[in-house]
Design a protein around this motif. Structure first.
Motif, PDB file in Angstrom:
ATOM      1  N   GLU A  62     -92.467  13.216 -84.919  1.00  0.00           N
ATOM      2  CA  GLU A  62     -91.756  12.997 -86.114  1.00  0.00           C
ATOM      3  C   GLU A  62     -90.597  12.996 -86.100  1.00  0.00           C
ATOM      4  OE1 GLU A  62     -93.336  12.043 -88.874  1.00  0.00           O
ATOM      5  OE2 GLU A  62     -95.238  13.298 -89.087  1.00  0.00           O
ATOM      6  N   GLN A  63     -89.902  13.886 -85.173  1.00  0.00           N
ATOM      7  CA  GLN A  63     -88.259  14.043 -85.104  1.00  0.00           C
ATOM      8  C   GLN A  63     -87.870  12.706 -84.422  1.00  0.00           C
ATOM      9  OE1 GLN A  63     -88.201  17.680 -82.695  1.00  0.00           O
ATOM     10  NE2 GLN A  63     -87.731  18.801 -84.270  1.00  0.00           N
ATOM     11  N   ALA A  64     -88.700  12.003 -83.334  1.00  0.00           N
ATOM     12  CA  ALA A  64     -88.099  10.978 -82.692  1.00  0.00           C
ATOM     13  C   ALA A  64     -88.118   9.845 -84.004  1.00  0.00           C
ATOM     14  CB  ALA A  64     -89.320  10.413 -81.842  1.00  0.00           C
ATOM     15  N   LEU A  65     -89.138   9.829 -85.048  1.00  0.00           N
ATOM     16  CA  LEU A  65     -89.041   8.842 -85.776  1.00  0.00           C
ATOM     17  C   LEU A  65     -87.928   8.803 -86.801  1.00  0.00           C
ATOM     18  CD1 LEU A  65     -92.784   8.764 -86.765  1.00  0.00           C
ATOM     19  CD2 LEU A  65     -91.694   6.825 -85.486  1.00  0.00           C
ATOM     20  N   THR A  66     -87.210  10.128 -86.653  1.00  0.00           N
ATOM     21  CA  THR A  66     -85.970  10.110 -87.732  1.00  0.00           C
ATOM     22  C   THR A  66     -84.847  10.160 -87.189  1.00  0.00           C
ATOM     23  OG1 THR A  66     -86.443  12.509 -87.707  1.00  0.00           O
ATOM     24  CG2 THR A  66     -87.511  11.472 -89.720  1.00  0.00           C
ATOM     25  N   SER A  67     -84.746   9.846 -85.773  1.00  0.00           N
ATOM     26  CA  SER A  67     -83.627   9.940 -84.944  1.00  0.00           C
ATOM     27  C   SER A  67     -82.616   8.820 -85.458  1.00  0.00           C
ATOM     28  CB  SER A  67     -83.995   9.818 -83.575  1.00  0.00           C
ATOM     29  OG  SER A  67     -84.538   8.522 -83.172  1.00  0.00           O
ATOM     30  N   ASP A  68     -81.335   8.991 -85.179  1.00  0.00           N
ATOM     31  CA  ASP A  68     -80.330   8.007 -85.384  1.00  0.00           C
ATOM     32  C   ASP A  68     -79.730   7.598 -84.166  1.00  0.00           C
ATOM     33  OD1 ASP A  68     -78.718   6.511 -86.887  1.00  0.00           O
ATOM     34  OD2 ASP A  68     -77.146   7.981 -87.260  1.00  0.00           O
ATOM     35  N   PRO A  69     -79.863   6.270 -83.942  1.00  0.00           N
ATOM     36  CA  PRO A  69     -80.637   5.066 -84.643  1.00  0.00           C
ATOM     37  C   PRO A  69     -82.058   5.401 -84.573  1.00  0.00           C
ATOM     38  CG  PRO A  69     -79.899   4.493 -82.536  1.00  0.00           C
ATOM     39  CD  PRO A  69     -79.196   5.640 -82.759  1.00  0.00           C
ATOM     40  N   PRO A  70     -82.851   4.725 -85.711  1.00  0.00           N
ATOM     41  CA  PRO A  70     -84.215   4.913 -85.284  1.00  0.00           C
ATOM     42  C   PRO A  70     -84.936   4.049 -84.012  1.00  0.00           C
ATOM     43  CG  PRO A  70     -83.877   3.447 -87.189  1.00  0.00           C
ATOM     44  CD  PRO A  70     -82.499   4.104 -86.415  1.00  0.00           C
ATOM     45  N   PRO A  71     -86.060   4.712 -83.749  1.00  0.00           N
ATOM     46  CA  PRO A  71     -86.594   3.828 -82.402  1.00  0.00           C
ATOM     47  C   PRO A  71     -87.224   2.453 -82.757  1.00  0.00           C
ATOM     48  CG  PRO A  71     -88.291   5.329 -83.512  1.00  0.00           C
ATOM     49  CD  PRO A  71     -86.991   5.550 -84.125  1.00  0.00           C
ATOM     50  N   ALA A  72     -87.258   1.527 -81.700  1.00  0.00           N
ATOM     51  CA  ALA A  72     -87.595   0.290 -81.857  1.00  0.00           C
ATOM     52  C   ALA A  72     -89.173   0.148 -82.386  1.00  0.00           C
ATOM     53  CB  ALA A  72     -87.744  -0.470 -80.630  1.00  0.00           C
ATOM     54  N   ASP A  73     -89.410  -1.058 -83.154  1.00  0.00           N
ATOM     55  CA  ASP A  73     -90.548  -0.953 -83.901  1.00  0.00           C
ATOM     56  C   ASP A  73     -91.777  -0.664 -82.846  1.00  0.00           C
ATOM     57  OD1 ASP A  73     -89.329  -1.518 -86.369  1.00  0.00           O
ATOM     58  OD2 ASP A  73     -90.050  -3.542 -86.218  1.00  0.00           O
ATOM     59  N   ASP A  74     -91.707  -1.230 -81.570  1.00  0.00           N
ATOM     60  CA  ASP A  74     -92.878  -1.114 -80.654  1.00  0.00           C
ATOM     61  C   ASP A  74     -93.075   0.458 -80.276  1.00  0.00           C
ATOM     62  OD1 ASP A  74     -90.542  -0.949 -79.246  1.00  0.00           O
ATOM     63  OD2 ASP A  74     -91.346  -1.896 -77.636  1.00  0.00           O
ATOM     64  N   VAL A  75     -91.841   1.219 -80.223  1.00  0.00           N
ATOM     65  CA  VAL A  75     -92.066   2.684 -80.009  1.00  0.00           C
ATOM     66  C   VAL A  75     -92.464   3.278 -81.110  1.00  0.00           C
ATOM     67  CG1 VAL A  75     -90.510   4.590 -79.388  1.00  0.00           C
ATOM     68  CG2 VAL A  75     -90.110   2.659 -78.323  1.00  0.00           C
ATOM     69  N   ALA A  76     -92.066   2.857 -82.299  1.00  0.00           N
ATOM     70  CA  ALA A  76     -92.594   3.585 -83.732  1.00  0.00           C
ATOM     71  C   ALA A  76     -93.971   3.480 -83.835  1.00  0.00           C
ATOM     72  CB  ALA A  76     -91.804   3.231 -84.784  1.00  0.00           C
TER      73      ALA A  76
END
Length: 252
Positions: free
Chosen positions: A178-192
């Motif tokens: 969850e923290q990785a998904l809210t990082s700045d900048p957000p992860p790439a779509d494939d990682v998300a």
């Protein structure tokens, strides 16, 4: 020379001369006397650490006194935990003895005294030691700090995920993702996509499927045929607080 360290060659020559002239015992007494001198404590920490480190080498490699050698090495580390020679010798001794858990604890504690920007290399050493010691709990703790220090280290994140699962801590894995998904900048779509898919399984495992709702929405928007998202979306229709959003995501 308190302002400038003696070159390594000088110490080596001293040890060779002591053996050549049969004065090893005299040199040992001289080192012990100087080590006990209060004036030594007033010198720069780097000078004290180097003296103790070289004394450790003398007692260990010249006299064959492993106990004395370890004692001086401990004093070198106490004077300056970041002393390069002492670190290398300390690591070598613990590695040879197979004491990887102890080595991991040392590097873990050492990292706490470093600025965050300098923690990652030390934490990697701690993680490597805990991995060799098969200490999954401590490995997870170490990798947690490593990922916090370097959020973009996906290799460390993957290892942390594995370590947390081995330590039966699925909720901690979910929190990390969850923290990785809210990082700045957000992860790439494939990682998300990968993170959100894992979160579906984790929330199902921990019986917290309602927390999967935002991931169901995202996945069905980006991959309408996602079976896991559809399956949990249908289950969320039975949860009053989630039913409306789940129905909208499924309908779209």
């Amino acid at each position: 020379r308190s302002r400038n360290q003696l070159p390594k060659e000088a110490w080596d020559k001293l040890h060779v001369a002591a053996k050549r002239d049969d004065r090893v015992t005299e040199l040992a007494f001289a080192i012990e006397g100087l080590a006990a001198d209060r004036k030594l404590r007033t010198l720069h920490a780097g000078v004290v650490a180097e003296f103790m480190y070289q004394s450790s080498i003398f007692f260990g490699d010249v006299m064959g006194d492993d106990v004395g050698s370890q004692s001086y090495l401990d004093r070198a580390m106490a004077a300056l935990p970041t002393h390069p020679g002492s670190l290398a010798r300390f690591e070598e001794k613990l590695t040879q003895a197979g004491e990887f858990a102890k080595l991991g604890e040392f590097y873990f504690e050492l990292a706490q005294h470093r600025p965050r920007a300098e923690q990652a290399p030390v934490l990697r050493k701690a993680a490597e030691a805990f991995e060799r010691a098969q200490a999954s709990e401590r490995l997870a703790d170490t990798l947690t700090l490593l990922v916090r220090a370097e959020p973009k280290d996906e290799d460390a994140r993957a290892k942390l995920e594995e370590a947390l699962l081995q330590a039966n801590r699925p909720r901690d894995v979910a929190k990390m993702l969850e923290q990785a998904l809210t990082s700045d900048p957000p992860p790439a779509d494939d990682v998300a996509f990968a993170h959100r898919t894992k979160l579906l399984a984790l929330y199902e495992e921990t019986s917290e499927v309602e927390r999967a709702l935002p991931h169901v929405e995202w996945l069905l928007e980006h991959a309408p045929g996602h079976e896991g998202a559809k399956s949990i979306g249908i289950r969320l229709l039975e949860v009053k607080a989630c039913a409306q959003r789940a129905a909208a995501a499924l309908a779209a």
